[in-house]
Design a protein around this motif. Structure first.
Motif, PDB file in Angstrom:
ATOM      1  N   THR A 129      38.108 -48.907  -6.943  1.00  0.00           N
ATOM      2  CA  THR A 129      36.966 -49.227  -5.951  1.00  0.00           C
ATOM      3  C   THR A 129      36.741 -47.807  -5.858  1.00  0.00           C
ATOM      4  OG1 THR A 129      36.869 -51.015  -5.477  1.00  0.00           O
ATOM      5  CG2 THR A 129      35.492 -49.341  -4.163  1.00  0.00           C
ATOM      6  N   HIS A 130      37.743 -47.068  -5.638  1.00  0.00           N
ATOM      7  CA  HIS A 130      38.152 -45.793  -5.164  1.00  0.00           C
ATOM      8  C   HIS A 130      37.389 -44.478  -6.474  1.00  0.00           C
ATOM      9  CE1 HIS A 130      39.441 -42.173  -3.334  1.00  0.00           C
ATOM     10  NE2 HIS A 130      40.222 -41.003  -4.348  1.00  0.00           N
ATOM     11  N   LEU A 131      37.917 -44.776  -7.581  1.00  0.00           N
ATOM     12  CA  LEU A 131      37.649 -44.600  -8.751  1.00  0.00           C
ATOM     13  C   LEU A 131      36.366 -44.964  -9.527  1.00  0.00           C
ATOM     14  CD1 LEU A 131      40.977 -44.474 -10.128  1.00  0.00           C
ATOM     15  CD2 LEU A 131      39.782 -42.556  -8.756  1.00  0.00           C
ATOM     16  N   GLY A 132      35.518 -45.838  -8.765  1.00  0.00           N
ATOM     17  CA  GLY A 132      33.566 -45.945  -9.735  1.00  0.00           C
ATOM     18  C   GLY A 132      33.386 -47.216  -9.954  1.00  0.00           C
ATOM     19  N   ARG A 133      35.248 -47.880 -10.802  1.00  0.00           N
ATOM     20  CA  ARG A 133      35.015 -49.398 -11.589  1.00  0.00           C
ATOM     21  C   ARG A 133      34.556 -50.321 -11.067  1.00  0.00           C
ATOM     22  NH1 ARG A 133      40.272 -46.706 -15.168  1.00  0.00           N
ATOM     23  NH2 ARG A 133      39.558 -48.498 -16.035  1.00  0.00           N
ATOM     24  N   THR A 134      33.579 -51.062 -10.698  1.00  0.00           N
ATOM     25  CA  THR A 134      33.063 -51.618  -9.843  1.00  0.00           C
ATOM     26  C   THR A 134      32.774 -53.132 -10.295  1.00  0.00           C
ATOM     27  OG1 THR A 134      30.600 -51.157  -9.734  1.00  0.00           O
ATOM     28  CG2 THR A 134      32.075 -50.147  -7.539  1.00  0.00           C
ATOM     29  N   GLU A 135      32.828 -53.276 -11.429  1.00  0.00           N
ATOM     30  CA  GLU A 135      32.815 -53.961 -12.252  1.00  0.00           C
ATOM     31  C   GLU A 135      34.489 -54.678 -12.659  1.00  0.00           C
ATOM     32  OE1 GLU A 135      30.510 -53.278 -15.616  1.00  0.00           O
ATOM     33  OE2 GLU A 135      28.850 -52.999 -15.297  1.00  0.00           O
ATOM     34  N   GLU A 136      34.889 -53.978 -12.881  1.00  0.00           N
ATOM     35  CA  GLU A 136      36.249 -54.898 -12.522  1.00  0.00           C
ATOM     36  C   GLU A 136      36.849 -54.897 -11.374  1.00  0.00           C
ATOM     37  OE1 GLU A 136      39.046 -51.682 -15.655  1.00  0.00           O
ATOM     38  OE2 GLU A 136      37.217 -50.667 -14.898  1.00  0.00           O
ATOM     39  N   ALA A 137      36.831 -53.868 -10.700  1.00  0.00           N
ATOM     40  CA  ALA A 137      37.257 -54.447  -9.337  1.00  0.00           C
ATOM     41  C   ALA A 137      36.282 -55.702  -9.090  1.00  0.00           C
ATOM     42  CB  ALA A 137      36.681 -53.021  -8.205  1.00  0.00           C
ATOM     43  N   GLN A 138      35.115 -56.383  -9.020  1.00  0.00           N
ATOM     44  CA  GLN A 138      34.685 -57.563  -8.810  1.00  0.00           C
ATOM     45  C   GLN A 138      35.097 -58.577  -9.472  1.00  0.00           C
ATOM     46  OE1 GLN A 138      32.079 -57.574  -6.620  1.00  0.00           O
ATOM     47  NE2 GLN A 138      32.342 -59.734  -6.726  1.00  0.00           N
ATOM     48  N   ARG A 139      36.367 -58.065 -10.681  1.00  0.00           N
ATOM     49  CA  ARG A 139      36.850 -59.364 -11.084  1.00  0.00           C
ATOM     50  C   ARG A 139      37.695 -59.884 -10.353  1.00  0.00           C
ATOM     51  NH1 ARG A 139      35.019 -56.224 -16.074  1.00  0.00           N
ATOM     52  NH2 ARG A 139      37.989 -55.626 -16.047  1.00  0.00           N
ATOM     53  N   PHE A 140      38.852 -58.223  -9.962  1.00  0.00           N
ATOM     54  CA  PHE A 140      39.864 -58.779  -9.588  1.00  0.00           C
ATOM     55  C   PHE A 140      39.298 -59.452  -8.273  1.00  0.00           C
ATOM     56  CE2 PHE A 140      41.705 -55.616 -12.219  1.00  0.00           C
ATOM     57  CZ  PHE A 140      43.319 -56.527 -12.974  1.00  0.00           C
ATOM     58  N   ILE A 141      38.410 -59.056  -7.337  1.00  0.00           N
ATOM     59  CA  ILE A 141      37.978 -60.038  -6.156  1.00  0.00           C
ATOM     60  C   ILE A 141      37.687 -61.656  -6.184  1.00  0.00           C
ATOM     61  CG2 ILE A 141      35.988 -60.241  -5.098  1.00  0.00           C
ATOM     62  CD1 ILE A 141      35.334 -57.147  -4.528  1.00  0.00           C
ATOM     63  N   GLN A 142      37.225 -61.378  -7.262  1.00  0.00           N
ATOM     64  CA  GLN A 142      36.811 -62.929  -7.939  1.00  0.00           C
ATOM     65  C   GLN A 142      38.569 -63.961  -8.250  1.00  0.00           C
ATOM     66  OE1 GLN A 142      34.224 -62.938 -11.528  1.00  0.00           O
ATOM     67  NE2 GLN A 142      32.527 -62.699 -10.158  1.00  0.00           N
ATOM     68  N   MET A 143      39.315 -63.008  -8.388  1.00  0.00           N
ATOM     69  CA  MET A 143      40.321 -63.668  -8.663  1.00  0.00           C
ATOM     70  C   MET A 143      41.530 -63.844  -7.308  1.00  0.00           C
ATOM     71  SD  MET A 143      41.257 -61.464 -11.793  1.00  0.00           S
ATOM     72  CE  MET A 143      42.903 -61.718 -12.430  1.00  0.00           C
ATOM     73  N   LYS A 144      40.871 -62.726  -6.848  1.00  0.00           N
ATOM     74  CA  LYS A 144      41.876 -62.871  -5.128  1.00  0.00           C
ATOM     75  C   LYS A 144      41.313 -64.088  -4.509  1.00  0.00           C
ATOM     76  CE  LYS A 144      41.939 -60.382  -0.717  1.00  0.00           C
ATOM     77  NZ  LYS A 144      42.149 -58.690  -0.723  1.00  0.00           N
TER      78      LYS A 144
END
Length: 700
Positions: free
Chosen positions: A681-696
């Motif tokens: 999220t800090h580096l602006g890679r929100t799509e990848e961050a969203q996938r990890f949020i779903q996994m969490k």
């Protein structure tokens, strides 16, 4: 003092309620246990209603007491309420009455009859005295044993070799080796039985001091006493308790020389001795050389493997035993059920449970029921554990503690805390093990109020001093944010050991009071207790936290002198301490000096590089670790993710995450996900961050 609930209706006192009714009742209770007072003084019960239920005996005229302080005299009719008065009985009937009291462990009544007979000059036979001595052994009652010895002298039986042997056994069992030696010295030296009794006493009371046993054994050989299998069994047991392998090997050779190795008793003792000395292969050889193996020998093998943490081998030998047509008894069941729980073999546990039900006799034994509850809870099958518990016709403190421990180990902390209320509503008082189980629950819940109530119960029931309870109290208070209470518990201890000193240091570390932890360590050094490997490791973390490199070097020197270099967590703390203090070169030297490296030491050096901003080098070390065949653990993953977050290595973080979770099957925690999500999220890679949020969110 009882632990009870203020706000709940008490459970019925009968323990044979059917499970559905009891479960329905439990669901009706308030879900929050922290609103209840766990500990309070219970009001006295209505003694009249209890007395009215006691069946009346034949009434006797009672003489008024001379004063209020006069104790009631044990009258003749009290000893024989349902039979003829004592003076109308023949001696053999009186002997039977004394033996009956002895078998029931009612020594006070038996001594009263002995006094009565002594006053009237009626003799007592050796068999009766033998029953009384056996009761003293069971109760470990030395004062009563001495009284019985006096009566033996009064009856002129002090020269009876049978009773003398029994007396030697009694005195040694009660821990009075001096009295045992006196009786032994009055006996003729030709018989082996008093010698064996003396040997057994030395084994029981000697602990790791086996030299006294060897001296006694040497005297037997010098005097020409004929040795038997029980003599060698006592000798081998003393070596097993002291892990004296060399002496055990010499005894094994002597057994072969004397032709006594065919005895199952001796072979079982040898197996036990070899296992306790860590020589598993030698124990196996003894078993394989036996033509006939009984259930005791198999039990020694299964117990020995479990003692050496070889659980799979324990289960393998259980199957081998059954294949030879020998089925486990209650002793083997209590050994094997915990092993099944340790390895999580739920299917095998259900098979053993079915065998227990089939035998019927074992299913009624409470210690087996408690083992089954514990086994199911360790296998993460709380439902089956609860069924065993609630279907039991009878329960005790041990079974309640097993259920409570199961709730705690499966994360159901509030139910564990409620269980201590329920067990008292059934009339069972928590013991030392129960308290040691519930205090960590209070610690995890940070339930300070309940923890204080437990502490009050401990004080009122005189459960202190106890190192386990004191340590748990200190940890609980520190976790609840009141380290001053931990200090009070520690200061009130009359006897301290290394564990309690370390617990006090750990308590201050948890509270962030590193200077106080350092002060406790200095006090420990001037005491009679010397820090062990755990204490040293905790103090290295204190040195790192305070960045006191000089003290860290001193502790490092003590570790080298005391040869703690082979302890993995100690060497890892040395590496981390140097890294935190900015001495990364020394951290690398300490890492290189580790003879056998593992995941914990590799993780420590990576963490050290991270502390000093050497992020790329830390990632390179991880690659070396993996290529060297070492498997990362969850802590390794967290350290690497933290390094990537500090350095901004998003691609490396994703690569390492996939590698560790897929190839090495490391369980991912919420903290792992939070770290990588924050980085992306800090580096602006929100799509990848969203996938990890779903996994969490799927962790559940």
């Amino acid at each position: 003092m009882e632990i009870v609930s203020n706000n709940r209706t008490q459970l019925p006192t009968k323990t044979h309620l059917k499970a559905p009714h009891l479960v329905h009742y439990l669901h009706s209770l308030s879900p929050n246990p922290l609103k209840n007072h766990i500990f309070k003084i219970k009001s006295s019960t209505n003694s009249r209603s209890i007395k009215s239920q006691i069946p009346t005996r034949r009434k006797h005229k009672k003489k008024p007491p001379k004063s209020k302080t006069t104790e009631p005299v044990f009258a003749e009719e009290d000893a024989f309420p349902m039979s003829l008065p004592l003076h109308k009985k023949n001696p053999h009937a009186i002997y039977e009455d004394i033996q009956r009291f002895a078998n029931q462990n009612k020594l006070k009544q038996a001594l009263t009859i002995l006094d009565y007979l002594d006053k009237r000059g009626v003799p007592v036979n050796p068999t009766t005295f033998s029953s009384l001595i056996a009761a003293c052994v069971r109760l470990k009652s030395l004062p009563v044993g001495k009284q019985i010895h006096t009566h033996i002298r009064i009856n002129g039986l002090e020269g009876n070799e049978f009773l003398q042997t029994k007396l030697v056994h009694m005195y040694t069992s009660c821990g009075s080796m001096e009295d045992a030696q006196k009786v032994f010295d009055e006996m003729p030296s030709g018989s082996v039985y008093p010698w064996n009794a003396l040997l057994r006493g030395s084994v029981v009371s000697g602990g790791r001091q086996y030299h006294e046993v060897i001296n006694t054994f040497s005297q037997m050989r010098e005097l020409g006493v004929e040795l038997n299998v029980y003599t060698f069994s006592c000798l081998i047991k003393s070596f097993a308790g002291a892990s004296a392998l060399y002496q055990g090997l010499k005894t094994h050779a002597l057994l072969i020389k004397n032709g006594l190795l065919s005895s199952s008793i001796v072979r079982t003792s040898l197996i036990d001795m070899y296992f306790k000395c860590g020589k598993v292969k030698l124990a196996r050889n003894v078993l394989e050389e036996m033509d006939e193996r009984d259930v005791v020998v198999w039990g020694a093998m299964i117990s020995g493997f479990a003692h050496n943490r070889l659980q799979r081998e324990s289960l393998e030998y259980l199957r081998w035993m059954i294949s030879e047509g020998i089925y486990p008894n209650s002793v083997i069941l209590t050994m094997i059920i915990p092993v099944i729980g340790d390895v999580g073999a739920r299917k095998l546990g259900r098979e053993v449970h079915a065998y227990v039900i089939k035998t019927k006799e074992y299913s009624r034994q409470l210690f087996i029921q408690s083992s089954l509850i514990d086994m199911y809870c360790k296998c993460k099958d709380m439902g089956s554990g609860r069924k065993v518990f609630y279907n039991s016709m009878e329960r005790n403190t041990i079974s309640w503690t097993a259920l409570m421990s199961g709730y705690a180990s499966n994360g159901r902390l509030e139910q564990a805390l409620r269980s201590i209320v329920w067990m008292q509503q059934e009339g069972f008082k928590p013991d030392v093990v129960t308290i040691a189980t519930v205090l960590p629950v209070c610690e995890k819940l940070r339930a300070l109020k309940q923890g204080k109530e437990v502490h009050g119960y401990v004080l009122k029931n005189n459960l202190l001093p106890n190192a386990s309870i004191s340590t748990s109290l200190m940890m609980m208070y520190s976790k609840c944010g009141v380290p001053e209470y931990s200090s009070k518990v520690f200061d009130s201890m009359e006897r301290r050991n290394v564990i309690t000193w370390t617990a006090m240091i750990e308590s201050h570390i948890r509270s962030g009071c590193l200077d106080e932890a350092l002060a406790v360590f200095r006090s420990m050094q001037v005491s009679k207790h010397r820090p062990d490997s755990v204490t040293m490791a905790r103090m290295l973390s204190v040195c790192g936290g305070l960045k006191i490199l000089k003290l860290g070097k001193e502790i490092h020197g003590q570790i080298l002198r005391r040869d703690f270099r082979s302890v993995p967590f100690v060497t890892a703390e040395i590496v981390k301490m140097y890294g935190i203090c900015g001495a990364n070169e020394k951290a690398k030297l300490a890492f290189d000096a580790i003879p056998v490296k593992g995941s914990i030491s590799w993780t420590a050096i990576m963490e050290s590089y991270g502390y000093n901003g050497l992020y790329s080098e830390a990632i390179d070390l991880f690659n070396q670790m993996v290529s060297g065949g070492f498997s990362p653990n969850p802590f390794t993953l967290q350290v690497l993710l933290d390094i990537c977050a500090q350095a901004g290595f998003a691609d490396e973080a994703c690569r390492i995450f996939r590698l560790i979770t897929r190839r090495y099957k490391v369980n991912v925690s919420e903290e792992h996900y939070s770290t990588i999500i924050e980085l992306l999220t800090h580096l602006g890679r929100t799509e990848e961050a969203q996938r990890f949020i779903q996994m969490k969110s799927s962790l559940g």
